[in-house]
Design a protein around this motif. Structure first.
Motif, short mmCIF file in Angstrom:
data_model
loop_
_atom_site.label_atom_id
_atom_site.label_comp_id
_atom_site.label_asym_id
_atom_site.label_seq_id
_atom_site.Cartn_x
_atom_site.Cartn_y
_atom_site.Cartn_z
N GLN A 5 52.24 28.30 34.45
CA GLN A 5 51.02 28.16 35.26
C GLN A 5 51.30 27.50 36.61
OE1 GLN A 5 47.72 29.12 34.55
NE2 GLN A 5 47.41 28.54 36.67
N GLY A 6 50.95 28.19 37.69
CA GLY A 6 51.16 27.68 39.03
C GLY A 6 50.22 26.55 39.40
N HIS B 271 53.44 36.03 37.42
CA HIS B 271 52.18 35.26 37.35
C HIS B 271 51.72 34.85 38.74
CE1 HIS B 271 49.55 31.81 36.62
NE2 HIS B 271 50.45 31.02 37.14
N GLU B 272 52.64 34.34 39.54
CA GLU B 272 52.28 33.93 40.90
C GLU B 272 51.89 35.16 41.74
OE1 GLU B 272 51.97 31.07 42.46
OE2 GLU B 272 52.78 29.64 41.03
N LYS C 107 47.27 34.51 37.55
CA LYS C 107 46.43 34.85 36.40
C LYS C 107 47.29 35.51 35.34
CE LYS C 107 45.05 39.45 37.91
NZ LYS C 107 44.01 40.33 38.47
N GLY C 108 46.72 35.71 34.16
CA GLY C 108 47.36 36.52 33.13
C GLY C 108 48.26 35.80 32.16
N LEU C 109 48.43 34.48 32.29
CA LEU C 109 49.31 33.76 31.37
C LEU C 109 48.67 33.58 30.01
CD1 LEU C 109 50.91 30.80 33.33
CD2 LEU C 109 51.99 32.91 32.55
N LEU C 110 49.45 33.76 28.96
CA LEU C 110 49.02 33.35 27.63
C LEU C 110 49.24 31.85 27.50
CD1 LEU C 110 49.32 36.46 27.41
CD2 LEU C 110 49.89 36.12 25.01
N ALA C 111 48.57 31.24 26.53
CA ALA C 111 48.63 29.78 26.36
C ALA C 111 50.06 29.30 26.16
CB ALA C 111 47.76 29.35 25.18
N CYS D 170 53.16 36.73 30.03
CA CYS D 170 52.16 37.04 31.05
C CYS D 170 51.74 38.49 30.91
CB CYS D 170 52.76 36.80 32.44
SG CYS D 170 51.57 36.96 33.80
N VAL D 171 50.46 38.77 31.07
CA VAL D 171 49.99 40.14 31.02
C VAL D 171 49.65 40.62 32.44
CG1 VAL D 171 47.62 39.39 30.49
CG2 VAL D 171 48.29 41.73 30.01
#
Lengths: 223, 223, 223, 223, 223, 223
Positions: D136-137, E28-29, E34-38, E171-172
């Motif tokens: 996460q950025g 992701h960046e 957006k799109g990261l899983l936990a 990441c999706v």
């Protein structure tokens, strides 16, 4: 899996009532600091306090079929206690099952999983100690067992053991030890009454329990 | 370990009372958004709100001996604050200790561990902010310290610091900064009263705080 | 990021009211056991029960700027729903924002993060379902978006979807499915009334639902 | 917030090296069982073991601006240590920042939050002890401080304190106590070598530490 | 529930390969954070890095039937992605299912639940990103769906979306945005190469990114 | 508390070895999907796989005295298994105790608490399955018991039960059921070998297990 034991022994009702009067913390201490369920088992509403004989349920995750089977095994004054076979927070139990259980004389539910319809359950006066409040529905596909020993929230419970529950949580007392534990718990309460008066009058635990010398021996320094 | 500091400095009672009137969220903001204990520190019953001087306790896991030692150090208007030396949820404190503490004028307890007899504590009006409600008993075997600096639920607390606690949780104010923080907090409350009226009348924060231009500069688009 | 969608469609108010009357557990079942937010989303006080159209907010961790932006988008009867872009427990929302939201006709807040001033919110009758109660302050530096689809506590929510919330938690109903779901939920409630009477009279679920044969087929043994 | 302290005192490098040779568990014991960071602080790869002077960072959730500021303050042999002002798992740090830090002689990172590019960091031989691995950025909008005291994962750390870290986790040693702790830790290691030989030869701790009598006094029964 | 969508669109394989080369953090960046899983979704062994088209599975807790159904839908180069309908850690997947999946050309598994036989999976070179490693067996009793949109570990995933996974997590990327994201990610990588060289040579981010002025404006003080 | 049972029965070593060869997942399935310890019990290093007779320990939180007592009770081929009387993550066990245990022929440790010196333990080849890696030291003040039944990480373990442990976690087999379980587990492994070949050749589980008809009956639709 897939077994329902129909005839279980229960402790004497008078003994169960004596345990209820003592409460979880005192009973836990009286039996040598054992039998507590994990601290995440919380009441869905405050103020309930009871003791009852456990009708135990081992159920698969997300499957509440065995609750229907278990309710037939309830005798007046019993409490249902459910442990899932793997960790689960689904809402196995709601107001319809509570209605059915109350009609059989059931006193409440202890469930290492989720419960729903909690506003209704509070109105009905049906106490539940649960891991979660969660509306998630369940299926009825896979067998479990009723009235077999289970590990519930870290504590071993046999069918017919006495469950003591209040705002502090839940404690199990082995059926065979119920009477002895009740006697010890009552003695403990009596002793505490005495101490409570002295403490309320301003005496210190340090003096009542004669701790000063042992603290000094251990090396406590006052600066 | 094994030290009891007997004479600690406390903030002025009038300042403490002013902090109590402001509450946790306002005090936290007023001192620059610092001093909050972790969000898992929850009141055992709702509605309590207080500020008090901390008598701090560093205690081993599962050992509540130092609470007896600490109660002797309490002056009227203090609050007990306990941090275990490693994570623990055991029930260090119950109605007997609360009886003793109240007899000394203690206002409540903040404990990064467990508490029990919570129904009794509520009846007694003895507020507790705790990590857990758990009846698990403790021993009295190993020394800790009283009135030394501790890290409690992620916040550094020195003896004599002011603890502000309400339904939002717990905040610590350094004793040396108590007066300045009280003044800032009161100013903040006054400013909020003004804004509350305008917001209640339907004005938007966007306008009151003049946010529209800066939002546009940052690139906010309305679709 | 940085988009505010101003005109969203909402479900018919009569349909929303019908969903409110059914409650979370029934609505969740009626739409095929979907739409629940995670069990950690708990009401800050008990007894609230509502359904409302979601004004959604995607906000950075520790930054509550978009709440001010979102309140301008609220129409009477809406509920605010905030999902942080990464896990966060900070107190994004308190009594001032609630005052502003109420002035716009906002019915409540669902937030996968923290909330503060909870005693005030209870007094005001402004219900919140939150992950945490935490006084931690936030900044106003980074844009988010309003009225975009978000994943909140594990559930996908589109702006204008119907949020049903009560003591059991929170459930989302897709706007397009709101009427059909309301009809199914009401049918389910009617069917449950019938069953509740029979269960209260002592009939067993085993018989009402004709489970005995299938249990035997699966191999259930009575000992 | 918003302060960078530029000249901090560090412990003597020879003392720091002696602490590195002793490792976390021994140093923790040697200084009286204090100074450990929480058990959730885990190395991103196994086998690193070091001691270094802390350059501390207090940073807002989801904002890594202060890391750039802090790297300028690093001297060869230092370690960066970051505590967010509220709980956060975002990935504050990755391979670019590690490249910059290594160019300044930085030995590693301790972060009560998230880290990313962990495969690269392992290849680079830049050790990190973190709460989470998360891509996460973060943003660069809000000030924090550098080289101020922080509470990191439950432990108080002052700038210039010695951080000892290995596969067991992370321990902080107050700069002023570094030499004395190193000496005690080395003594402890020497004593352990002796005991290790006797234990390896089959002698029991019960005998080496002369525990039998005290166990019997406490009431231990052999059945 | 109970639907299997057989023909899903996938992104272009060349685009998928370009995303794999960029890795989770960069992708992701590149797509706007957006799109990261936990962050709890961790690889069962280190060093795997891939991108693949998602065959999605929605499955009941403790029931792995739909995995068998899903494997028939796998095309060479796909990845299985399973989201349970309520939180579950059971071991849905082990070496037999992996053998079957590999025979169909499956590249790996992302599962918001448990996996078992992890030593075998590592030997086989079948990567898994999972919430838990847990041997707990599952049943095959209740339908779920294959190739429907699911929320997995907090992220919305449509069938055919591109899953990027490495040691940093998962990441999706929306299928429709895959090409644009790949292009942005590659640009980002190129820009980072340039910066990496300057940072390695000792230049500071403060200077490369021209941060000093803005930090001063915000009020940063050097002491 | 305070009891050491010296003569416990163990399963036949040949049976124990057969269970080791089958591994955790297979043994768990073979005995009817029971006996697993919680998923948080993880090996401190990968690749260990064993079965051994349990010497059980019930110990107070933060007190490792009973480990010394228990090591005297170890026979060659045993494994130590410790359950604290309340939740605890302290480091009860490190390289000195491992040295002593290995000298007695101990094969490893299962501990629902913390362990330290993990780099040394890996070098020594002494496997541990633990809840936490934590250097936190413990005391030797309060009695527990050795070779009594305990609940460890949610599973009931009697002294002399067989513990099977590998990278998937830990499973307990009742001593009385060890031989029957070994036989069932071996049969299961043989059956899996057959299936593995067919799956590797591209046959589907849907066909091998003849699932298609039952899926259709349940209502599965292909779109």
């Amino acid at each position: 899996m897939g077994v329902v034991v129909q005839n279980i022994e229960r402790a004497d009702q008078a003994v169960i009532d004596r345990l209820a009067a003592c409460g979880v913390a005192t009973v836990h201490e009286a039996q040598g600091r054992k039998g507590l369920l994990a601290s995440y088992m919380r009441p869905i509403y405050q103020g309930a306090r009871l003791a009852a004989s456990a009708v135990t349920i081992s159920a698969p995750p997300g499957d509440n079929w065995m609750l229907h089977v278990a309710i037939e095994q309830v005798k007046s004054g019993d409490i249902l206690l459910l442990a899932p076979t793997s960790p689960c927070e689904d809402g196995y139990f709601g107001d319809l099952l509570a209605t059915s259980a109350m009609a059989r004389g059931c006193r409440g539910l202890v469930i290492d999983a989720g419960v729903r319809d909690v506003a209704d359950l509070k109105t009905m006066g049906f106490p539940v100690w649960a891991k979660a409040i969660f509306a998630q529905g369940t299926v009825k596909e896979t067998l479990g067992s009723v009235n077999v020993p289970v590990v519930c929230a870290g504590a071993l419970v046999h069918p017919g053991d006495v469950i003591v529950a209040d705002d502090d949580g839940v404690c199990v007392v082995r059926r065979e030890e119920a009477e002895e534990t009740a006697t010890k718990a009552e003695r403990r309460m009596a002793a505490e009454d005495e101490k409570r008066k002295r403490l309320a009058a301003g005496e210190l635990g340090l003096d009542i329990y004669k701790m000063r010398e042992r603290l000094a021996e251990k090396g406590l320094k006052y600066a």
